[in-house]
Design an enzyme around this catalytic site. Structure first.
Site, short mmCIF file in Angstrom:
data_model
loop_
_atom_site.label_atom_id
_atom_site.label_comp_id
_atom_site.label_asym_id
_atom_site.label_seq_id
_atom_site.Cartn_x
_atom_site.Cartn_y
_atom_site.Cartn_z
N TYR A 47 52.02 -7.85 -28.55
CA TYR A 47 52.11 -8.97 -27.61
C TYR A 47 53.57 -9.31 -27.32
O TYR A 47 53.90 -9.85 -26.28
CB TYR A 47 51.39 -10.20 -28.17
CG TYR A 47 49.90 -10.03 -28.14
CD1 TYR A 47 49.21 -10.07 -26.93
CD2 TYR A 47 49.17 -9.82 -29.30
CE1 TYR A 47 47.85 -9.89 -26.88
CE2 TYR A 47 47.80 -9.64 -29.27
CZ TYR A 47 47.14 -9.68 -28.05
OH TYR A 47 45.79 -9.50 -28.01
N GLN A 83 38.41 -16.77 -34.16
CA GLN A 83 37.32 -16.10 -33.44
C GLN A 83 36.04 -16.05 -34.26
O GLN A 83 35.07 -15.43 -33.85
CB GLN A 83 37.77 -14.67 -33.06
CG GLN A 83 38.99 -14.68 -32.15
CD GLN A 83 39.72 -13.34 -32.10
OE1 GLN A 83 39.29 -12.36 -32.70
NE2 GLN A 83 40.85 -13.30 -31.40
N GLU A 92 39.51 -0.24 -25.11
CA GLU A 92 38.89 1.10 -25.08
C GLU A 92 37.37 1.05 -24.98
O GLU A 92 36.75 0.09 -25.44
CB GLU A 92 39.22 1.85 -26.38
CG GLU A 92 40.70 2.12 -26.59
CD GLU A 92 40.99 2.90 -27.88
OE1 GLU A 92 40.04 3.10 -28.67
OE2 GLU A 92 42.14 3.31 -28.06
N TYR A 134 38.96 6.62 -34.77
CA TYR A 134 39.36 6.28 -33.40
C TYR A 134 40.83 5.87 -33.30
O TYR A 134 41.29 5.45 -32.25
CB TYR A 134 38.39 5.23 -32.82
CG TYR A 134 37.04 5.88 -32.64
CD1 TYR A 134 36.71 6.56 -31.47
CD2 TYR A 134 36.13 5.95 -33.71
CE1 TYR A 134 35.51 7.23 -31.33
CE2 TYR A 134 34.92 6.62 -33.59
CZ TYR A 134 34.62 7.26 -32.41
OH TYR A 134 33.44 7.95 -32.28
N HIS A 178 39.54 -11.03 -35.12
CA HIS A 178 38.95 -9.69 -35.26
C HIS A 178 37.83 -9.61 -36.28
O HIS A 178 37.93 -8.92 -37.29
CB HIS A 178 40.05 -8.65 -35.54
CG HIS A 178 41.17 -8.71 -34.54
ND1 HIS A 178 42.38 -8.11 -34.71
CD2 HIS A 178 41.23 -9.33 -33.33
CE1 HIS A 178 43.16 -8.35 -33.67
NE2 HIS A 178 42.47 -9.09 -32.81
#
Lengths: 374, 136
Positions: A268, A89, A247, A257, A153
């Protein structure tokens, strides 16, 4: 038997009522769409970030490393874009302009960088000015450490608040057991900087032994949406959960959080991560998605360009279901979810332009402009 | 002569058993590394059992396209892909970004995909095979 069924029904009802939000929430298909989607910039494989310049032109990042300047219908590659760590990513990620761009001229870019001793990469932030189609006066403002070859991430959304503080999200880089809950480590955090990259003295962990003092909040997984609420000035994020448990959070200084201690998602593989969805000292999301939509990008509609009832709505891109989602809000409560532009493609980003129009970046397509219907 | 033949054949049998086991072991190790790459890079879209999402992300488990287009599949994993493909009768046109994997990682994840969820491949994907696949 009848009684036990009734009891079961009652307990399910009670359970549902005791939760802040229905476990599985429904998305509606609206009857009237107040816009026409017009493909403004075509042929960009993965458009990740978008920024608007005062002359009406736009900057768009393409994840492989191209910074594109779109002006008068023409795409031009901007030179001196940062060298990126292209894996998973990672790549060239967000771009944003200073809130006072006309006077300051700073452009901010987040990207995955392999700079450093270790193999791999991590999220970095830089700023530069645009001159003769090149980035000049380049300054690197932050580089998260340590590098890792994990592909996921990076976070990387940039947003400014009303006081020109820069907020940057960095995801937990695939190391949920070490990064998100540890404020001495990078990743799984929202950071706050002054506009020159220095760290504000009143950041929540300034003075905390060993802490990365740029950290503003922690316990995040992978926030790929970050935006200022134009009504309140708050910074909101959306972040990817694992399977389930995406979220929306309102970012508060020093808040935790919860990832991965509490979550509404599962692995997964279908196995649980934790049986806890809430805990004292951990901030609850104002909204969560089960199943996951894979949210990327976030924008508020600040005007009544698309009708009075759309003003104040939040728009979020869905990578997984390939549509643009509108969340109608009543303060901090989602009152309705709507699926817009179904089947469009992986919606990577959504921004409100200075013209009040919404711009939507779609993988494999390019950038769409939502033109209001008369 | 009898003794010679006996030794000769047992040597051949031992050697071939050894080679087969070695190959099995090499495949198992490659698949193990490949499963880690899979959960790092692929699982978000193609899901845990390679089932994908119909009309959006093509399945890998029992996928006719994958099993019949070995080279194109390696190319897709190595460079990313953006083209219309038909998998098990369903047309897919979602872009897959270049995951940025090294040749060994491409081989490992291909071995994992080609030998999981009921998929069986006769031949192991090697680093040399991955290196020989060009972008166009």
């Amino acid at each position: 038997m009848k009684n036990s069924v009734l009891l079961l029904g009652l307990s399910i009802l009670t359970f549902n009522l005791s939760c802040a939000q229905d476990t599985v929430n429904k998305v509606d298909t609206p009857e009237k769409i107040p816009f026409t989607a017009e493909l403004l910039i075509d042929e960009i494989p993965v458009p990740w970030g978008m920024a608007f310049l005062p002359d009406g032109s736009m900057l768009v990042t393409e994840i492989s490393g191209d910074l594109i300047h779109y002006k008068d219908g023409q795409k031009t590659k901007v030179s001196n874009a940062p060298k990126v760590y292209k894996r998973g990513q990672g790549g060239l990620l967000d771009v944003a302009t200073h809130p006072d761009y006309e006077n300051k001229g700073w452009i901010y870019i987040s990207y995955a960088s392999d700079e450093g001793k270790e193999k791999g990469g991590h999220t970095a932030l830089m700023r530069a000015k645009l001159k003769d189609n090149a980035l000049v006066d380049i300054e690197q403002l932050y580089k998260a450490t340590p590098n890792t070859t994990k592909g996921q991430h990076f976070g990387s959304r940039i947003a400014f608040d009303n006081d020109s503080y820069l907020f940057l999200s960095i995801g937990e880089r695939g190391d949920r057991d070490h990064n998100p809950q540890d404020i001495t480590r990078d990743g799984g955090k929202i950071y706050r900087f002054n506009d020159d990259g220095s760290i504000p003295e009143d950041n929540p962990f300034v003075g905390t032994d060993g802490a990365k003092t740029a950290i503003y909040s922690y316990g995040h997984r992978n926030p790929q949406g970050l935006a200022k609420n134009p009504e309140t000035g708050e910074i909101w994020d959306n972040e990817h959960g694992p399977q389930g448990g995406d979220e929306i959070n309102i970012i508060e200084p020093g808040a935790n959080y919860g990832w991965p201690v509490v979550t509404y998602g599962i692995n997964y593989s279908g196995t649980p991560i934790t049986d806890k969805t809430e805990m004292e000292g951990m901030t609850q999301p104002i909204h969560y998605w089960v199943p996951s939509i894979a949210p990327s990008g976030m924008a508020f509609i600040s005007s009544d360009t698309y009708g009075a009832d759309w003003k104040g709505s939040v728009l979020v891109g869905s990578l997984k279901f390939q549509y643009l989602e509108r969340l109608a809000m009543d303060g901090h409560t989602v009152t309705k979810r709507e699926e817009l532009m179904p089947g469009l493609g992986r919606v990577r980003n959504v921004e409100e332009g200075p013209d009040g129009l919404i711009y939507v970046a779609v993988e494999g397509k390019g950038v769409y402009k939502l033109v209001p219907k008369k | 002569m009898k003794t010679f033949l006996l030794i000769y054949f047992s040597a051949i049998i031992t050697l071939s058993l050894y080679l087969f086991q070695n190959q099995d072991a090499a495949l198992a190790e490659s698949m193990q590394r490949g499963s880690e790459i899979y959960s790092d890079f692929c699982v978000t879209c193609h899901l845990q059992e390679g089932e994908g999402v119909t009309n959006t992300f093509p399945p890998l488990a029992g996928a006719d396209y994958l099993m019949a287009n070995r080279e194109a599949s390696i190319r897709g994993v190595k460079f990313g892909q953006q083209q219309e493909i038909v998998v098990n009768g369903v047309t897919y046109n979602t872009a897959m970004p270049d995951p940025g994997l090294e040749a060994e990682e491409v081989a490992d994840v291909m071995n994992y995909i080609l030998n999981s969820w009921g998929n069986v491949s006769e031949e192991m994907v090697t680093v040399a095979e991955v290196e020989s696949v060009s972008e166009n």
